[in-house]
Design a protein around this motif. Structure first.
Motif, PDB file in Angstrom:
ATOM      1  N   ILE A  79      -3.592   3.135  -2.871  1.00 53.89           N
ATOM      2  CA  ILE A  79      -2.960   3.109  -4.194  1.00 53.89           C
ATOM      3  C   ILE A  79      -1.479   3.485  -4.082  1.00 53.89           C
ATOM      4  O   ILE A  79      -0.631   2.928  -4.777  1.00 53.89           O
ATOM      5  N   CYS A  80      -1.170   4.391  -3.166  1.00 53.72           N
ATOM      6  CA  CYS A  80       0.230   4.803  -2.974  1.00 53.72           C
ATOM      7  C   CYS A  80       1.119   3.664  -2.494  1.00 53.72           C
ATOM      8  O   CYS A  80       2.344   3.757  -2.575  1.00 53.72           O
ATOM      9  N   LEU A  81       0.543   2.590  -2.017  1.00 48.55           N
ATOM     10  CA  LEU A  81       1.347   1.444  -1.577  1.00 48.55           C
ATOM     11  C   LEU A  81       2.176   0.869  -2.720  1.00 48.55           C
ATOM     12  O   LEU A  81       3.159   0.177  -2.480  1.00 48.55           O
ATOM     13  N   TYR A  82       1.793   1.161  -3.962  1.00 44.69           N
ATOM     14  CA  TYR A  82       2.556   0.661  -5.104  1.00 44.69           C
ATOM     15  C   TYR A  82       3.996   1.165  -5.093  1.00 44.69           C
ATOM     16  O   TYR A  82       4.882   0.534  -5.637  1.00 44.69           O
ATOM     17  N   LYS A  83       4.239   2.314  -4.453  1.00 46.83           N
ATOM     18  CA  LYS A  83       5.602   2.856  -4.453  1.00 46.83           C
ATOM     19  C   LYS A  83       6.513   2.122  -3.466  1.00 46.83           C
ATOM     20  O   LYS A  83       7.718   2.303  -3.495  1.00 46.83           O
ATOM     21  N   TYR A  84       5.935   1.294  -2.599  1.00 50.24           N
ATOM     22  CA  TYR A  84       6.728   0.537  -1.632  1.00 50.24           C
ATOM     23  C   TYR A  84       7.087  -0.828  -2.203  1.00 50.24           C
ATOM     24  O   TYR A  84       6.429  -1.324  -3.116  1.00 50.24           O
ATOM     25  N   ARG A  89       4.631  -3.877   1.462  1.00 47.93           N
ATOM     26  CA  ARG A  89       3.195  -4.042   1.179  1.00 47.93           C
ATOM     27  C   ARG A  89       2.633  -5.249   1.920  1.00 47.93           C
ATOM     28  O   ARG A  89       1.523  -5.201   2.438  1.00 47.93           O
ATOM     29  N   GLU A  90       3.421  -6.337   1.980  1.00 46.27           N
ATOM     30  CA  GLU A  90       2.974  -7.528   2.711  1.00 46.27           C
ATOM     31  C   GLU A  90       2.832  -7.221   4.201  1.00 46.27           C
ATOM     32  O   GLU A  90       1.888  -7.680   4.847  1.00 46.27           O
TER      33      GLU A  90
END
Length: 145
Positions: A79-84, A89-90
């Protein structure tokens, strides 16, 4: 010979119709088709809208045996990937995809009694994973500058 893509029609009642076998199937049977690597596409029975991704996500979320293999910490980090940003993310998605492909390939070769020497394969796999990890870290370091 590669199998042609199966079309699975999804009805509003959540029923699934396999047009290849001309029969209704349960979600467990759909899961088995996917696990066997059978190419398929899931479409809305009325609109023909492609629902493949959303149905697969539902299958993953409903399969508590599979999801329970991941710790809460791991799931929170996903879920923390949203900050990147999207590129980061890709890159993460590509890394995970390639790691999963390597894992499945290794299991297939180890379970196949006709495969080449398992230790040679394991050595090659380790080298390949190391290269993949080094590339991933190198790309990640570009973002920290």
């Amino acid at each position: 010979m590669e199998e042609r893509e199966r079309i699975i029609k999804k009805y509003s009642s959540r029923r699934l119709y396999d047009t290849f076998d001309s029969e209704y199937i349960a979600f467990k049977e759909l899961q088995n088709l996917i696990a066997k690597g059978i190419p398929l596409k899931i479409v809305d029975a009325k609109t023909n809208e492609d629902l493949t991704r959303s149905v697969i996500v539902s299958l993953v979320l409903e399969n508590t045996d599979l999801v329970s293999q991941f710790s809460n910490d791991f799931l929170m980090k996903i879920i923390c990937l949203y900050k990147y940003n999207e590129e980061q993310r890709e890159m993460f998605g590509s890394y995970i995809q390639k790691s999963l492909d390597a894992f499945i390939d290794a299991n297939t070769k180890f379970l196949n009694p006709l495969s080449s020497d398992a230790m040679d394969y394991l050595s090659d796999l380790t080298k390949e994973h190391q290269k993949l990890t080094e590339k991933f870290v190198s790309e990640l370091l570009k973002f920290s500058k």
